[in-house]
Design a protein around this motif. Structure first.
Motif, PDB file in Angstrom:
ATOM      1  N   ASN A 167      85.757 -37.290  26.720  1.00  0.00           N
ATOM      2  CA  ASN A 167      84.327 -37.011  26.790  1.00  0.00           C
ATOM      3  C   ASN A 167      83.984 -36.087  27.949  1.00  0.00           C
ATOM      4  N   ASN A 168      83.072 -35.134  27.687  1.00  0.00           N
ATOM      5  CA  ASN A 168      82.421 -34.468  28.801  1.00  0.00           C
ATOM      6  C   ASN A 168      81.633 -35.533  29.545  1.00  0.00           C
ATOM      7  N   ALA A 169      81.487 -35.389  30.828  1.00  0.00           N
ATOM      8  CA  ALA A 169      80.914 -36.497  31.594  1.00  0.00           C
ATOM      9  C   ALA A 169      80.092 -36.002  32.774  1.00  0.00           C
ATOM     10  N   ILE A 170      79.286 -36.905  33.302  1.00  0.00           N
ATOM     11  CA  ILE A 170      78.408 -36.595  34.440  1.00  0.00           C
ATOM     12  C   ILE A 170      78.481 -37.746  35.437  1.00  0.00           C
ATOM     13  N   TYR A 171      77.913 -37.507  36.619  1.00  0.00           N
ATOM     14  CA  TYR A 171      77.755 -38.590  37.590  1.00  0.00           C
ATOM     15  C   TYR A 171      76.467 -39.336  37.222  1.00  0.00           C
ATOM     16  N   THR A 172      76.586 -40.401  36.464  1.00  0.00           N
ATOM     17  CA  THR A 172      75.387 -41.059  35.941  1.00  0.00           C
ATOM     18  C   THR A 172      74.468 -41.570  37.044  1.00  0.00           C
ATOM     19  N   GLU A 173      75.043 -42.011  38.154  1.00  0.00           N
ATOM     20  CA  GLU A 173      74.237 -42.512  39.265  1.00  0.00           C
ATOM     21  C   GLU A 173      73.298 -41.423  39.781  1.00  0.00           C
ATOM     22  N   LYS A 174      73.794 -40.207  39.818  1.00  0.00           N
ATOM     23  CA  LYS A 174      73.026 -39.085  40.353  1.00  0.00           C
ATOM     24  C   LYS A 174      71.838 -38.717  39.454  1.00  0.00           C
ATOM     25  N   TYR A 175      71.985 -38.989  38.154  1.00  0.00           N
ATOM     26  CA  TYR A 175      70.970 -38.550  37.193  1.00  0.00           C
ATOM     27  C   TYR A 175      69.998 -39.650  36.758  1.00  0.00           C
ATOM     28  N   LYS A 176      70.124 -40.830  37.311  1.00  0.00           N
ATOM     29  CA  LYS A 176      69.195 -41.878  36.894  1.00  0.00           C
ATOM     30  C   LYS A 176      67.772 -41.522  37.315  1.00  0.00           C
ATOM     31  N   PHE A 177      66.802 -41.953  36.515  1.00  0.00           N
ATOM     32  CA  PHE A 177      65.409 -41.588  36.766  1.00  0.00           C
ATOM     33  C   PHE A 177      64.904 -42.179  38.073  1.00  0.00           C
ATOM     34  N   ASN A 178      64.225 -41.326  38.847  1.00  0.00           N
ATOM     35  CA  ASN A 178      63.678 -41.741  40.132  1.00  0.00           C
ATOM     36  C   ASN A 178      62.267 -41.149  40.274  1.00  0.00           C
ATOM     37  N   PRO A 179      61.222 -41.960  40.102  1.00  0.00           N
ATOM     38  CA  PRO A 179      59.850 -41.438  40.154  1.00  0.00           C
ATOM     39  C   PRO A 179      59.470 -40.816  41.491  1.00  0.00           C
ATOM     40  N   ILE A 180      60.089 -41.274  42.575  1.00  0.00           N
ATOM     41  CA  ILE A 180      59.791 -40.706  43.894  1.00  0.00           C
ATOM     42  C   ILE A 180      60.311 -39.272  43.981  1.00  0.00           C
ATOM     43  N   ILE A 181      61.554 -39.063  43.518  1.00  0.00           N
ATOM     44  CA  ILE A 181      62.120 -37.714  43.508  1.00  0.00           C
ATOM     45  C   ILE A 181      61.323 -36.817  42.559  1.00  0.00           C
ATOM     46  N   ARG A 182      60.904 -37.365  41.435  1.00  0.00           N
ATOM     47  CA  ARG A 182      60.098 -36.592  40.481  1.00  0.00           C
ATOM     48  C   ARG A 182      58.824 -36.074  41.149  1.00  0.00           C
ATOM     49  N   GLU A 183      58.118 -36.951  41.815  1.00  0.00           N
ATOM     50  CA  GLU A 183      56.856 -36.575  42.444  1.00  0.00           C
ATOM     51  C   GLU A 183      57.073 -35.531  43.539  1.00  0.00           C
ATOM     52  N   LYS A 184      58.106 -35.735  44.366  1.00  0.00           N
ATOM     53  CA  LYS A 184      58.388 -34.805  45.466  1.00  0.00           C
ATOM     54  C   LYS A 184      58.774 -33.426  44.927  1.00  0.00           C
ATOM     55  N   THR A 185      59.648 -33.388  43.923  1.00  0.00           N
ATOM     56  CA  THR A 185      60.116 -32.110  43.376  1.00  0.00           C
ATOM     57  C   THR A 185      58.968 -31.343  42.736  1.00  0.00           C
ATOM     58  N   ARG A 186      58.134 -32.057  41.987  1.00  0.00           N
ATOM     59  CA  ARG A 186      56.980 -31.397  41.363  1.00  0.00           C
ATOM     60  C   ARG A 186      56.035 -30.825  42.420  1.00  0.00           C
ATOM     61  N   LYS A 187      55.899 -31.542  43.508  1.00  0.00           N
ATOM     62  CA  LYS A 187      55.025 -31.060  44.600  1.00  0.00           C
ATOM     63  C   LYS A 187      55.638 -29.840  45.276  1.00  0.00           C
ATOM     64  N   ASP A 188      56.962 -29.888  45.516  1.00  0.00           N
ATOM     65  CA  ASP A 188      57.648 -28.802  46.221  1.00  0.00           C
ATOM     66  C   ASP A 188      57.557 -27.478  45.476  1.00  0.00           C
ATOM     67  N   ILE A 189      57.645 -27.532  44.131  1.00  0.00           N
ATOM     68  CA  ILE A 189      57.614 -26.259  43.377  1.00  0.00           C
ATOM     69  C   ILE A 189      56.302 -26.077  42.610  1.00  0.00           C
ATOM     70  N   LYS A 190      55.267 -26.813  43.107  1.00  0.00           N
ATOM     71  CA  LYS A 190      53.899 -26.631  42.617  1.00  0.00           C
ATOM     72  C   LYS A 190      53.769 -26.868  41.113  1.00  0.00           C
ATOM     73  N   LEU A 191      54.266 -28.020  40.675  1.00  0.00           N
ATOM     74  CA  LEU A 191      54.187 -28.395  39.263  1.00  0.00           C
ATOM     75  C   LEU A 191      53.209 -29.544  39.015  1.00  0.00           C
ATOM     76  N   GLU A 192      52.494 -29.938  40.039  1.00  0.00           N
ATOM     77  CA  GLU A 192      51.561 -31.068  39.868  1.00  0.00           C
ATOM     78  C   GLU A 192      50.487 -30.715  38.839  1.00  0.00           C
ATOM     79  N   GLY A 193      50.280 -31.631  37.901  1.00  0.00           N
ATOM     80  CA  GLY A 193      49.288 -31.419  36.855  1.00  0.00           C
ATOM     81  C   GLY A 193      49.752 -30.523  35.724  1.00  0.00           C
TER      82      GLY A 193
END
Length: 364
Positions: A167-193
């Motif tokens: 199987n092709n594979a990934i680091y699953t721990e690294k890709y798990k959903f994190n709402p805090i990272i989501r909010e910060k990243t959207r803010k950093d690159i001006k994606l809010e809203g």
């Protein structure tokens, strides 16, 4: 046991792509006290993995990329003869059957354990496709072991012959959903809203960016706050920007380029769109699913990529309007972490590195 030495050949010029990332991730996670890799790299240009390879104990052999087989064969023969008896196997990573020449030279130099590993399920370049069909049976016959990332990749390379699935594979721990990272990243690159449509892939013909732009154009007609986030570099960047300009959507596209923070950028997206002309498996779609993203994937791509149930397959014969409607239907999708499901289905890189380690030891 003594350390086993393996010789890895990536059939194309090393770039920041799926095959190269797979190889280096296996190398990072394999038990290097038992197994060591050396690498044959095509092309003169230095790639960003080379320093790490040397730090991990690997040797790099460089062969200038050439269409003249005799010159290429001469240089490869010299490398193999200078290291005669050093390697327990040669692992040839291929997207089409041009790897036959590497396998043939390994056979002539009396290397044992010739492993051919298929990472793709098609090729959109007519000349390469012709070469593939001329050479794949010969390549299949030379191979002592055949590996593939999916059923489709195996059929493309080995035309019905027996193979082992890796199987092709990934680091699953690294890709798990994190709402805090989501909010910060959207803010950093001006994606809010914003409604963020995402894509990860090399800017090359196989990824079908032209159709992706047409889909996004239709999305913007219904969703004025839509943004298209493109992660990747490639030879078509100028043409993609030109078409986006013609469609009047260039200002709504963010070109990220190659990134070492793909997992964070995926968190910032709302949907993931993947209309590739072909894929061996579609690792980017697996990464997106792990973060809980709804994924819209070309219908002909292997159904094996739908590990979590988040993938909706759509025919490329459907109109951009049809794709846009399906995507917008999931606009308010509730995000859930899918890491456990992906890991349970054996798509975690640490597990796959161990699987390959066991395979290497078994064949010796």
């Amino acid at each position: 046991m003594s350390q086993l030495e393996f010789y890895n050949v990536c059939q194309e010029v090393w770039k920041y792509g799926g095959i190269e990332n797979f190889i280096i991730n296996v190398y990072r996670n394999i038990d290097r006290s038992k197994i060591q890799f050396d690498f044959l790299i095509h092309g003169e240009k230095k790639n960003h993995f080379e320093e790490e390879i040397k730090q991990l104990g690997g040797e790099i052999y460089r062969v200038p990329f050439s269409t003249h087989y005799k010159e290429y064969a001469k240089q490869m023969r010299m490398i193999l003869n200078e290291n005669r008896g050093k390697y327990q196997a040669i692992h040839i990573h291929v997207s089409y059957a041009m790897g036959y020449f590497d396998a043939r030279m390994a056979k002539k130099c009396k290397m044992k354990n010739i492993i051919v590993h298929s990472h793709s399920a098609n090729n959109n370049i007519a000349k390469r496709k012709l070469i593939h069909y001329l050479l794949r049976n010969k390549l299949t016959q030379i191979a002592d072991y055949r590996l593939a990332c999916s059923r489709e990749a195996a059929n493309w390379m080995f035309s019905g012959k027996e193979y082992e699935r890796i199987n092709n594979a990934i680091y699953t721990e690294k890709y798990k959903f994190n709402p805090i990272i989501r909010e910060k990243t959207r803010k950093d690159i001006k994606l809010e809203g914003k409604f963020v449509v995402g894509h990860v892939g090399r800017l090359s013909p196989a990824k079908n960016h032209s159709f992706l732009l047409e889909i996004f154009k239709e999305i913007t007609k219904k969703e004025k706050e839509a943004v298209l986030l493109l992660i990747g570099e490639g030879e078509l960047k100028k043409k993609i920007k030109q078409k986006a300009q013609e469609l009047g959507i260039l200002e709504q596209i963010i070109f990220i380029g190659n990134s070492k923070k793909v997992e964070e950028l995926l968190q910032a997206m709302d949907v993931f769109v993947f209309p590739s002309l072909f894929e061996g498996f579609g690792l980017a779609a697996l990464e997106a699913q792990t973060t809980g993203l709804p994924c819209f994937v070309a219908e002909h791509i292997t159904k094996e990529v739908n590990v979590t149930g988040l993938v909706e397959f759509i025919s490329l014969e459907k109109t951009p309007e049809y794709w846009a409607k399906k995507i917008l239907d999931k606009k308010d999708n509730k995000r859930e972490n899918k890491q456990d499901i992906v890991k349970k289905n054996k798509y975690d890189m640490i597990d796959i590195a161990k699987e390959l380690e066991d395979f290497y030891i078994k064949i010796n």
